[in-house]
Structures are given as C-alpha cells and as structure tokens.
Design an enzyme around this catalytic site. Structure first.
Site, PDB file in Angstrom:
ATOM      1  N   CYS A 202       8.192   4.930   0.203  1.00 58.40           N
ATOM      2  CA  CYS A 202       8.496   6.145  -0.555  1.00 58.40           C
ATOM      3  C   CYS A 202       9.952   6.570  -0.427  1.00 58.40           C
ATOM      4  O   CYS A 202      10.363   7.573  -0.972  1.00 58.40           O
ATOM      5  CB  CYS A 202       7.581   7.273  -0.095  1.00 58.40           C
ATOM      6  SG  CYS A 202       5.872   6.796  -0.154  1.00 58.40           S
TER       7      CYS A 202
ATOM      8  N   HIS B 132      -5.497   3.866  -1.464  1.00 59.58           N
ATOM      9  CA  HIS B 132      -4.862   2.551  -1.657  1.00 59.58           C
ATOM     10  C   HIS B 132      -4.370   1.923  -0.363  1.00 59.58           C
ATOM     11  O   HIS B 132      -3.949   0.766  -0.362  1.00 59.58           O
ATOM     12  CB  HIS B 132      -3.738   2.630  -2.699  1.00 59.58           C
ATOM     13  CG  HIS B 132      -2.504   3.359  -2.290  1.00 59.58           C
ATOM     14  ND1 HIS B 132      -1.336   2.720  -2.016  1.00 59.58           N
ATOM     15  CD2 HIS B 132      -2.247   4.677  -2.120  1.00 59.58           C
ATOM     16  CE1 HIS B 132      -0.396   3.611  -1.720  1.00 59.58           C
ATOM     17  NE2 HIS B 132      -0.931   4.813  -1.769  1.00 59.58           N
TER      18      HIS B 132
ATOM     19  N   ASN C  14       3.764   5.318  10.051  1.00 60.55           N
ATOM     20  CA  ASN C  14       3.701   4.291   9.005  1.00 60.55           C
ATOM     21  C   ASN C  14       4.806   3.246   9.105  1.00 60.55           C
ATOM     22  O   ASN C  14       4.713   2.184   8.511  1.00 60.55           O
ATOM     23  CB  ASN C  14       3.775   4.950   7.624  1.00 60.55           C
ATOM     24  CG  ASN C  14       4.936   5.906   7.502  1.00 60.55           C
ATOM     25  OD1 ASN C  14       4.981   6.915   8.197  1.00 60.55           O
ATOM     26  ND2 ASN C  14       5.891   5.588   6.649  1.00 60.55           N
TER      27      ASN C  14
HETATM   28  N1  PLP Z   1       1.460   9.588   4.678  1.00 59.35           N
HETATM   29  C1  PLP Z   1       1.690   8.345   5.120  1.00 59.35           C
HETATM   30  C2  PLP Z   1       1.726   8.087   6.590  1.00 59.35           C
HETATM   31  C3  PLP Z   1       1.875   7.301   4.223  1.00 59.35           C
HETATM   32  O1  PLP Z   1       2.099   6.059   4.678  1.00 59.35           O
HETATM   33  C4  PLP Z   1       1.819   7.579   2.836  1.00 59.35           C
HETATM   34  C5  PLP Z   1       2.081   6.513   1.843  1.00 59.35           C
HETATM   35  O2  PLP Z   1       2.995   5.704   1.993  1.00 59.35           O
HETATM   36  C6  PLP Z   1       1.564   8.902   2.414  1.00 59.35           C
HETATM   37  C7  PLP Z   1       1.394   9.873   3.373  1.00 59.35           C
HETATM   38  C8  PLP Z   1       1.444   9.251   0.962  1.00 59.35           C
HETATM   39  O3  PLP Z   1       0.209   8.763   0.478  1.00 59.35           O
HETATM   40  P1  PLP Z   1      -0.121   8.631  -1.072  1.00 59.35           P
HETATM   41  O4  PLP Z   1       0.472   7.348  -1.529  1.00 59.35           O
HETATM   42  O5  PLP Z   1      -1.618   8.610  -1.145  1.00 59.35           O
HETATM   43  O6  PLP Z   1       0.418   9.836  -1.760  1.00 59.35           O
END
Ligand code: PLP
Length: 413
Positions: free
Chosen positions: A353, A236, A178
């Site tokens: 996050c 989302h 990500n």
């Molecule tokens: N995994 C990855 C690679 C992400 O980019 C994200 C969100 O930023 C998540 C997990 C978590 O997803 P969610 O927002 O649906 O909890």
C-alpha cells in the site's frame, strides 16, 4: 442448470508471459495478497450464477442470498471465536480501521487520547494523520516505538495510558506486522506481565487489533478471550477475494456506522452486501486455516538455505513462520524485486500500500542498518507454497543478488 467447469490451477500460478516461458512463477508475496481458494471460487461462482438475489429482498431469491450471508457469518464468527452477531461484513480492513476510529470518536466523546505504534500499517497511520489534521479540538495521538526486533514495550504503553487516565479513547495495534512478521506477543499477558488489551481496559480505553496478517495463520480466539473490543481482518489475505472483509465488534460496544444508507449488516454497514465475496470468505473461514508445521519447515529451509547462499544478508524482525523480511547488503530493493520478477519469482517491497520508493517506516523504526534498509525485501508464503518452490527461489534470489550487487561494486564495497 449447468455451471461452468473450472479446473484448479496445478501450481501457484500468477501469469505466464508467453508459451515459450516454461518456468512456473514462484509467488512469494502472500502478505500482499493470496491466491483464491478453489472451494471458495466454486461457491462464489454458484452465488453469482444461481443465487444472485439481493440479500435485502424478501422473495425467495433474496432470502436464499440472505441465508448464504448468514451461513458465512457463522463460519467467520466461529473462525474468530465469537458470536455471529458480533461480526459485520464490509470491503476490507482499511474500511474496518476507518470505521472503528470514526465510531469511537463519536460514541466516546469527549475522550481524545489515541495510542498506536509507529510500525503500524498505513491504513492505521494515514487515518490517524487525518484525525490529527482535521479535528478540532485536537486529538491527542501518541505512538509507541519498537525495539530492533519490532516489539513495543508494555511499560511504555502503561506510561502513555497513565498520562491522562480519564481521556483514553482507544489503543490500536497490529497482531502481526505485515512487513516483518513480528508478532506483538504482549497484546496478551507474557513473561508474567499484563497484556496490552487488559492494561488498556484498566485505564478506561477501548482496544482494536489489526489482525489482517494474523488471520489464517495464528488463532484469533485468545484476543477475543482477552476482551478485545474490535478486530479487523481482510478476505484477500487468507485466500478469499479482494474487496471483502470482516470486522468483529464486541457485544454491547456501541457502534456508529461509517457508511449509512440501508439497514444492511444490522444497521452497522449500509450498502448491498457483496454476497459472492462474503460466501467465499465464509468458505475459507469454515476451513479454520492456521499455519502449521509445514510452513515452519519451509520457513526454516528458506532462511537456512538463503543464509548459506547469501551470507551477507540479514533477517529483519520475524516471529511468524511464513513471513521473512530479508535485508540484502548495499543493493536497492526495487532492483531486486524487479529482477526477481523477470526471473519469475514474485516478492514484496514491504507494504503493497505504499509506493516503496521511501525506505520502509517499519525498518527505520527498528533501526535497521543503512546498508540493509534500502535492500530489504519481503518473502511471504501460503498454504500453496511448496518446498521445491522455496529451494528454486533461493537459487534464483542468490543469482539475482550477485548480479544486482555487481552493479554497485566499486561504489560501495
Ligand atoms: N492492515 C494490514 C496489516 C495489511 O497488511 C493490510 C493490507 O495490506 C491492511 C490492513 C489493509 O487491508 P485491505 O486490503 O483489506 O484494505
């Protein structure tokens, strides 16, 4: 019954600061979240305004809502490339990831070896830290490192799996990183080598893929065909709404729910279904989104123009068109992101996050040079991004870099 008339926004808008602010914002933070698809929005409004029954009720309103949920499930299943009864809806990928680990720890007790990678999303890393801290007897959690481009080594995975072959519980890896857009190509067979999914099965472990950043960009079917046991995706990130996601659980893999209560989702995720959110996700999935030539073209224009404008910048990792992690030399990324925002360009710090104060754990693992690591900013595109936006963004980024860099000139030259 009359539904409110909604006009589709004509551009990639987030919000105007004032009516005097005529520059349209350029949203380049699509890895963080995406603009809602207009058809999904309309279907969701209908689900809230007219078909608002509880999908668990036996009367007609409830049965209509149930029908909508099952229609969405079949769209999501066909988007993933699996059967409908292999998909459960929940609140998103964080929940999916926690559910998968909690379930396999019970269903495959007493196996205790879990393998992941140091560059995973915090949803996985935090869950593993919790497992490590609170479980006794201890779980044996092992992490793969990565090379300068963000790729893990398949031979290293084999080595870790061979350590205690009867104890392998699960391997969990991202499909696409990500922060950098690096595609973990070796989940599948590549360059004549066995893929990580098959390898893990050979050594008795289960396999989970965090496909959040892959979904809607590359096909997920090859992972299903390779036999992955669990796969997580988040609404989302692909133009549905926040707070809805889907978890693929391969047929016949035992699953113990994280959240218990009613018999929703075939007894695998209790709690009244988020019908509008699920409907929106179904609409988006029915379009079978995938990144094509258009995004590749924008990606290349962005990189080429940016390198011409800011020759000292570097690209960290990469692979998936539409995600570009740019290392700006001798600047602070918070300053760049804030200054860009003041100029109506929205970029990301890496992971939405994490606080963003610490240098990115992903870039640290990739051994990005110190003069670039604190100045690394992520730009991510979507189906709504236009060439005009990309060209305007590069000009603004260049000016912002020059300004922020001038603050530190004299300190570091
Ligand atoms: N995994 C990855 C690679 C992400 O980019 C994200 C969100 O930023 C998540 C997990 C978590 O997803 P969610 O927002 O649906 O909890």
């Amino acid at each position: 019954m009359k539904l409110p008339v909604i006009q589709e926004a004509s551009h990639n808008v987030v919000e105007f600061d004032s009516f005097l602010d005529l520059a349209q914002p350029i949203y380049l933070d699509n890895c963080s979240t995406t603009k809602l698809d207009f058809d999904a929005l309309n279907a969701m409004i209908k689900a809230m305004e007219i078909n608002y029954g509880n999908s668990g009720s036996i009367h007609k309103a409830g049965q209509k809502a149930k029908e909508l949920v099952e229609e969405a499930r079949s769209h999501v299943a066909s988007f993933i490339g699996c059967n409908s009864d292999e998909v459960i809806f929940n609140s998103g990928a964080t929940e999916s990831i926690c559910s998968v680990f909690d379930s396999v720890m019970k269903t495959h007790y007493p196996k205790k070896t879990i393998i992941s990678c140091l560059t995973e999303h915090s949803a996985t890393l935090s869950k593993l830290k919790q497992i490590e801290e609170i479980n006794y007897p201890k779980y044996n959690i092992k992490y793969l490192g990565v090379n300068n481009n963000g790729h893990f080594n398949i031979e290293r995975l084999q080595y870790l799996l061979q350590q205690n072959p009867n104890d392998n519980l699960i391997v969990s890896l991202l499909a696409v990183n990500n922060e950098t857009g690096t595609i973990h190509n070796n989940l599948l067979p590549a360059h004549g080598l066995i893929g990580a999914i098959e390898l893990t099965h050979k050594y008795g472990g289960l396999f989970h893929i965090d496909a959040v950043q892959a979904a809607g960009k590359i096909s997920l079917k090859p992972y299903i065909d390779a036999g992955v046991d669990f796969l997580s995706l988040s609404g989302h990130k692909l133009h549905a709404v926040k707070g809805v996601g889907a978890l693929y659980i391969k047929k016949d893999i035992p699953f113990i729910p994280l959240i218990v209560g009613g018999s929703h989702e075939n007894n695998r995720r209790a709690g009244t279904e988020n019908v509008p959110g699920i409907v929106g996700l179904g609409v988006v999935a029915s379009k079978k989104p995938i990144f094509g030539e258009e995004i590749k073209k924008l990606h290349n224009i962005f990189i080429n123009e940016l390198k011409a404008r800011v020759p000292s910048c570097i690209i960290n990792g990469g692979g998936l068109p539409g995600i570009v992690s740019v290392g700006f030399k001798y600047v602070n990324r918070q300053a760049i992101v804030m200054k860009l925002s003041m100029n109506n360009v929205y970029a990301g710090m890496g992971s939405a996050c994490s606080s963003g104060i610490q240098p990115s754990h992903v870039l640290k693992e990739m051994k990005v040079a110190p003069e670039y690591i604190n100045g690394s900013v992520r730009f991510s595109m979507s189906k709504y991004t236009t060439e005009n936006e990309i060209r305007r963004a590069v000009e603004i980024i260049g000016d912002v870099y020059d300004e922020v860099r001038s603050w530190s000139k004299g300190i570091v030259t």
